[in-house]
Design a protein around this motif. Sequence first.
Motif, mmCIF file in Angstrom:
data_model
loop_
_atom_site.group_PDB
_atom_site.id
_atom_site.type_symbol
_atom_site.label_atom_id
_atom_site.label_comp_id
_atom_site.label_asym_id
_atom_site.label_seq_id
_atom_site.Cartn_x
_atom_site.Cartn_y
_atom_site.Cartn_z
ATOM 1 N N GLY A 1 7.874 -10.429 -7.094
ATOM 2 C CA GLY A 1 7.412 -10.760 -5.755
ATOM 3 C C GLY A 1 6.733 -9.574 -5.105
ATOM 4 O O GLY A 1 6.654 -8.482 -5.677
ATOM 5 N N VAL A 2 6.250 -9.792 -3.889
ATOM 6 C CA VAL A 2 5.545 -8.759 -3.142
ATOM 7 C C VAL A 2 6.554 -7.914 -2.367
ATOM 8 O O VAL A 2 7.373 -8.451 -1.627
ATOM 9 C CB VAL A 2 4.535 -9.383 -2.147
ATOM 10 N N GLU A 3 6.468 -6.601 -2.550
ATOM 11 C CA GLU A 3 7.249 -5.681 -1.729
ATOM 12 C C GLU A 3 6.431 -5.430 -0.472
ATOM 13 O O GLU A 3 5.284 -4.973 -0.555
ATOM 14 C CB GLU A 3 7.461 -4.371 -2.490
ATOM 15 N N ARG A 4 7.000 -5.755 0.683
ATOM 16 C CA ARG A 4 6.277 -5.612 1.953
ATOM 17 C C ARG A 4 5.870 -4.143 2.104
ATOM 18 O O ARG A 4 6.707 -3.261 2.226
ATOM 19 C CB ARG A 4 7.170 -6.055 3.109
ATOM 20 N N THR A 5 4.570 -3.888 2.047
ATOM 21 C CA THR A 5 4.031 -2.532 2.029
ATOM 22 C C THR A 5 2.758 -2.474 2.865
ATOM 23 O O THR A 5 1.979 -3.425 2.868
ATOM 24 C CB THR A 5 3.685 -2.118 0.571
ATOM 25 N N THR A 6 2.564 -1.358 3.545
ATOM 26 C CA THR A 6 1.342 -1.142 4.320
ATOM 27 C C THR A 6 0.689 0.163 3.883
ATOM 28 O O THR A 6 1.382 1.169 3.701
ATOM 29 C CB THR A 6 1.660 -1.071 5.830
ATOM 30 N N PHE A 7 -0.623 0.106 3.713
ATOM 31 C CA PHE A 7 -1.415 1.295 3.409
ATOM 32 C C PHE A 7 -2.372 1.539 4.564
ATOM 33 O O PHE A 7 -3.035 0.608 5.023
ATOM 34 C CB PHE A 7 -2.239 1.100 2.127
ATOM 35 N N LEU A 8 -2.449 2.791 4.997
ATOM 36 C CA LEU A 8 -3.473 3.191 5.952
ATOM 37 C C LEU A 8 -4.506 3.943 5.124
ATOM 38 O O LEU A 8 -4.190 4.963 4.500
ATOM 39 C CB LEU A 8 -2.881 4.087 7.048
ATOM 40 N N ILE A 9 -5.711 3.385 5.074
ATOM 41 C CA ILE A 9 -6.790 3.953 4.264
ATOM 42 C C ILE A 9 -7.801 4.603 5.205
ATOM 43 O O ILE A 9 -8.231 3.988 6.180
ATOM 44 C CB ILE A 9 -7.447 2.856 3.400
ATOM 45 N N GLY A 10 -8.128 5.848 4.907
ATOM 46 C CA GLY A 10 -9.058 6.594 5.752
ATOM 47 C C GLY A 10 -10.491 6.120 5.574
ATOM 48 O O GLY A 10 -10.815 5.378 4.646
ATOM 49 N N ALA A 11 -11.360 6.574 6.452
ATOM 50 C CA ALA A 11 -12.782 6.213 6.407
ATOM 51 C C ALA A 11 -13.426 6.683 5.107
ATOM 52 O O ALA A 11 -14.465 6.162 4.694
ATOM 53 C CB ALA A 11 -13.514 6.821 7.604
ATOM 54 N N ASP A 12 -12.786 7.633 4.426
ATOM 55 C CA ASP A 12 -13.286 8.150 3.145
ATOM 56 C C ASP A 12 -12.834 7.317 1.948
ATOM 57 O O ASP A 12 -13.133 7.648 0.798
ATOM 58 C CB ASP A 12 -12.840 9.609 2.958
#
Length: 156
Positions: free
Chosen positions: A119-130
């Motif tokens: 299943g999906v592990e609830r995860t968040t990524f913050l990706i920079g403008a680069d």
Amino acid sequence: MADTLQAGDAAPDFKLPRDGEGFLTLADFKGKKLVLYFYPKDDTSGCTAEAIAFNGLTGDFAAAGTAIVGASPDPVKKHDKFRQKYELSFPLLADESKQMLEAYGVWVEKSMYGRKYMGVERTTFLIGADGRVARTWRKVKVPGHAEEVLAAARQL
């Protein structure tokens, strides 16, 4: 390896169908910060609370130059209903093949009541403008999470 995606790593590219119609790619957000959050299933209590929390802050994220995108293995039609029901203002990606989920290391073995399943592990990524991962939140607890991500986006 995907499960070791760290701050500073290039965010894995993707091209997936989105709610409504069409496709989104990582390149669509070039030069912009992106909150890419993965959630298990449309219209379940935790996933709904998370979507509503991010949705309530879309103006603040926009002011911080940051787009929001949700992704789950649910099909586009389910995303359409979910997005309409809660008037979500950001796109939802349908990763039925689970290729993107695997690339980001969020398709994992889980366990409930002694039963193991994928299943999906609830995860968040913050990706920079680069296009690089700036910050990662794994095994997310929903209360206060969207606000914490917003604070990080403002600092980036």
